[in-house]
Write an enzyme that holds these catalytic residues in place. Structure first.
Site, short mmCIF file in Angstrom:
data_model
loop_
_atom_site.label_atom_id
_atom_site.label_comp_id
_atom_site.label_asym_id
_atom_site.label_seq_id
_atom_site.Cartn_x
_atom_site.Cartn_y
_atom_site.Cartn_z
N GLU A 9 -29.90 -58.01 -7.60
CA GLU A 9 -30.68 -57.64 -8.39
C GLU A 9 -31.40 -56.34 -8.05
O GLU A 9 -32.16 -56.10 -7.32
CB GLU A 9 -32.15 -58.62 -8.28
N CYS A 69 -38.99 -52.34 -11.05
CA CYS A 69 -37.56 -52.28 -11.39
C CYS A 69 -37.42 -52.10 -13.06
O CYS A 69 -36.27 -51.50 -13.37
CB CYS A 69 -36.69 -53.53 -10.95
P1 NAD Z 1 -33.61 -50.63 -0.83
O1 NAD Z 1 -32.44 -50.99 -1.52
O2 NAD Z 1 -33.90 -49.34 -0.28
O3 NAD Z 1 -34.20 -51.64 -0.03
C1 NAD Z 1 -34.14 -53.28 -0.20
C2 NAD Z 1 -33.71 -54.01 0.98
O4 NAD Z 1 -32.89 -53.50 1.64
C3 NAD Z 1 -35.03 -53.61 2.14
O5 NAD Z 1 -35.38 -54.84 2.64
C4 NAD Z 1 -34.14 -52.74 3.13
O6 NAD Z 1 -34.56 -53.08 4.41
C5 NAD Z 1 -32.87 -53.22 3.08
N1 NAD Z 1 -31.87 -52.04 3.43
C6 NAD Z 1 -32.11 -50.84 2.94
N2 NAD Z 1 -31.09 -49.94 3.20
C7 NAD Z 1 -30.19 -50.91 3.70
C8 NAD Z 1 -28.82 -50.72 4.29
N3 NAD Z 1 -28.03 -49.23 4.39
N4 NAD Z 1 -28.11 -51.73 4.63
C9 NAD Z 1 -28.53 -52.94 4.54
N5 NAD Z 1 -29.94 -53.08 4.08
C10 NAD Z 1 -30.77 -51.89 3.70
O7 NAD Z 1 -34.62 -50.97 -2.37
P2 NAD Z 1 -36.35 -50.61 -2.11
O8 NAD Z 1 -36.66 -49.18 -1.94
O9 NAD Z 1 -37.08 -51.46 -1.18
O10 NAD Z 1 -36.73 -51.05 -3.75
C11 NAD Z 1 -36.61 -50.26 -4.80
C12 NAD Z 1 -35.34 -50.48 -5.45
O11 NAD Z 1 -35.11 -51.93 -5.74
C13 NAD Z 1 -35.32 -49.83 -7.07
O12 NAD Z 1 -34.18 -49.51 -7.29
C14 NAD Z 1 -35.64 -50.94 -7.65
O13 NAD Z 1 -35.02 -50.95 -9.22
C15 NAD Z 1 -34.92 -52.02 -7.16
N6 NAD Z 1 -35.71 -53.59 -7.45
C16 NAD Z 1 -34.95 -54.44 -8.37
C17 NAD Z 1 -35.51 -55.64 -8.71
C18 NAD Z 1 -34.86 -56.42 -9.49
O14 NAD Z 1 -35.39 -57.70 -9.80
N7 NAD Z 1 -33.76 -56.31 -10.12
C19 NAD Z 1 -36.89 -55.79 -8.17
C20 NAD Z 1 -37.44 -54.64 -7.51
C21 NAD Z 1 -36.87 -53.69 -7.04
#
Ligand code: NAD
Length: 456
Positions: free
Chosen positions: A209, A243
């Protein structure tokens, strides 16, 4: 408990068969709802402290929507779990066919910070409903909410069944190296690629997602007043950190100035003179994130409204930005904050080409009173999901599977889609033993002729 031990214990639980019966799943969902009720005030307080989220907004987008998801699942789960009888072709005469939804095993759920309750619990509802065990890894950027989630879930679930493992990239990486039976990831596109790569090592099925740049189009026949109000609400809820928030606005040149005037009016009406003080407007998650957004404002050519910021206080004013081009810095990445770039178009085909210059978006919103225009956009633009004449609301119905396409994600959930996503669909042919049609066997005299007539 470390990640490996947690996984091994849950594998043991899953193999015991404990999580499979309907009654067990139902009971766990009811426990989840009850613990949310018990901690409802604490959840709303924590979200307010951590993200300055207004309580009504938090109730609507984090807590209430999760209750709804549980209620809907409880109502339909028994039926969803039943094996589905499907038709069998005449060539298989004498047999019948069924699809058995079965749990994968142990699921890993990785959640982001922007809706830290809902985006951890909504997938968990699907995992529980489908009969899985689950490890939930909430975001390190909302540590208080993550700690609260851990407290709540460990109060009602044994770690051997549902466990919360807190931590950042290191913990996430450690978890992703393990062999889960299903991975459900919500977050950014770059991390989505890392997750998919890790899943590929074990051939683990993965749902992504993700995000991206979701366009909003306002055509010349749109109801401009409602368009303005609904775009302002969709863009500035949670200070644009949604998002599926409108990322940028494409508006027909002939209605641009009227639409902008109306949007300015609604920003004032919904958020007041000083949104930060009005208690109706969220903060940016960290100072680092606020600085990135402030950089876009510093480089703006024309701010129509807003533009004030205080990065130390994680505050960015609701901002409308005009004279934006495809090459500007804020058009190179998902904005994920309360800045709305505005681009005018003369012909719908121009707007569509503009959208096509980006990856397929997670959401698209079209405001139009012209059915041909609506049909054209639906036919020519691929996107995860969206609304005609509204924003955001498609996410909040259990009847519409929610997810992206292409770089905005893979797989969709909510309602029955969540149950299906966490289930393997096991297809089984039940053959009769009353007789055995000889046609398929190589020594059958009639076989070749019969097979050709049945399978032409
Ligand atoms: P992110 O990808 O930075 O982090 C999400 C999760 O992944 C966190 O739990 C984090 O600890 C983990 N993570 C971060 N870097 C990692 C790595 N290198 N390896 C493994 N795990 C890692 O995202 P965010 O900043 O928390 O959220 C914002 C993003 O999420 C935006 O792009 C937004 O559009 C998207 N989002 C999508 C939805 C959806 O339903 N499609 C909903 C909410 C947010």
């Amino acid at each position: 408990m470390n990640a490996t031990t947690a996984l091994e214990r849950q594998q043991h639980t899953f193999r015991s068969g404990l999580t499979r019966p309907y009654e067990y799943r139902r009971e766990q969902l009811m426990k989840l709802k009850q613990v949310m009720k018990n901690y409802e005030d604490e959840m709303l307080d924590t979200l307010e402290t951590e993200l300055r989220k207004p309580k009504t907004e938090s109730y609507m987008t984090e807590v209430g929507v999760t209750y709804e998801e549980i209620n809907f699942t409880l109502k339909h789960l028994h039926r969803w779990m039943k094996p589905k009888k499907v038709r069998t072709p005449v060539s298989h005469f004498g047999s019948s066919s069924r699809i058995y939804p079965e749990p994968y095993g142990v699921a890993l759920i990785i959640a982001p910070w922007n809706y830290p309750i809902q985006l951890a619990l909504a997938p968990l509802i699907g995992a529980i409903a489908a009969g899985n065990c689950a490890i939930v890894k909430p975001s390190e950027l909302t540590p208080r909410t993550s700690a609260l989630l851990k407290k709540m879930l460990s109060e009602v679930f044994d770690d051997d069944y549902v466990a919360v493992i807190e931590g950042g990239v290191d913990v996430s990486t450690e978890l992703l190296a393990l062999r889960f039976d299903k991975i459900f990831f919500t977050g950014s596109v770059p991390v989505g690629k890392i997750v998919m790569e890790a899943a590929a090592k074990h051939l683990t099925p993965v749902t992504l997602e993700l995000g991206g740049k979701s366009p909003t189009i306002v055509g010349r026949d749109a109801n401009l007043d409602l368009a303005a109000k609904r775009i302002v609400w969709g863009k500035f809820s949670n200070a644009g950190q949604t998002c599926i928030a409108p990322d940028y606005l494409l508006v027909h040149q002939s209605v641009k100035s009227e639409l902008l005037t109306k949007m300015e009016h609604y920003i004032q009406e919904l958020y007041g003179d000083n949104p930060r003080e009005a208690g109706r407007y969220a903060s940016i998650v960290t100072e680092r994130h606020a600085k990135r957004l402030a950089g876009f404002i510093d480089n703006a050519k024309h701010i129509v409204r807003g533009g004030k910021y205080d990065t130390a206080d994680r505050y960015i004013e609701p901002t409308l930005m005009d004279e934006v081009t495809r090459d500007d810095a804020l058009m190179q990445e998902e904005i994920f904050g309360p800045i709305l770039p505005i681009i005018a178009y003369e012909d719908l085909s121009e707007a569509i080409s503009f959208i096509h210059s980006f990856e397929k978006p997670l959401a698209l919103y079209l405001f139009s009173g012209n059915q041909r225009e609506i049909d054209t956009v639906l036919e020519q633009v691929s996107f995860g999901g969206g609304c005609i004449n509204d924003t955001i609301l498609h996410i909040a119905t259990p009847y519409l599977p929610f997810g992206g396409v292409g770089q905005s994600g893979a797989g969709a959930y909510h309602g029955k889609a969540s149950f299906d996503l966490f289930s393997h669909q096991k297809s089984v042919l039940h053959q009769t033993v009353k007789y055995d049609l000889p046609a398929r066997y190589p020594n059958s005299k009639l076989g070749a002729k019969m097979i050709r007539s049945l399978m032409k």
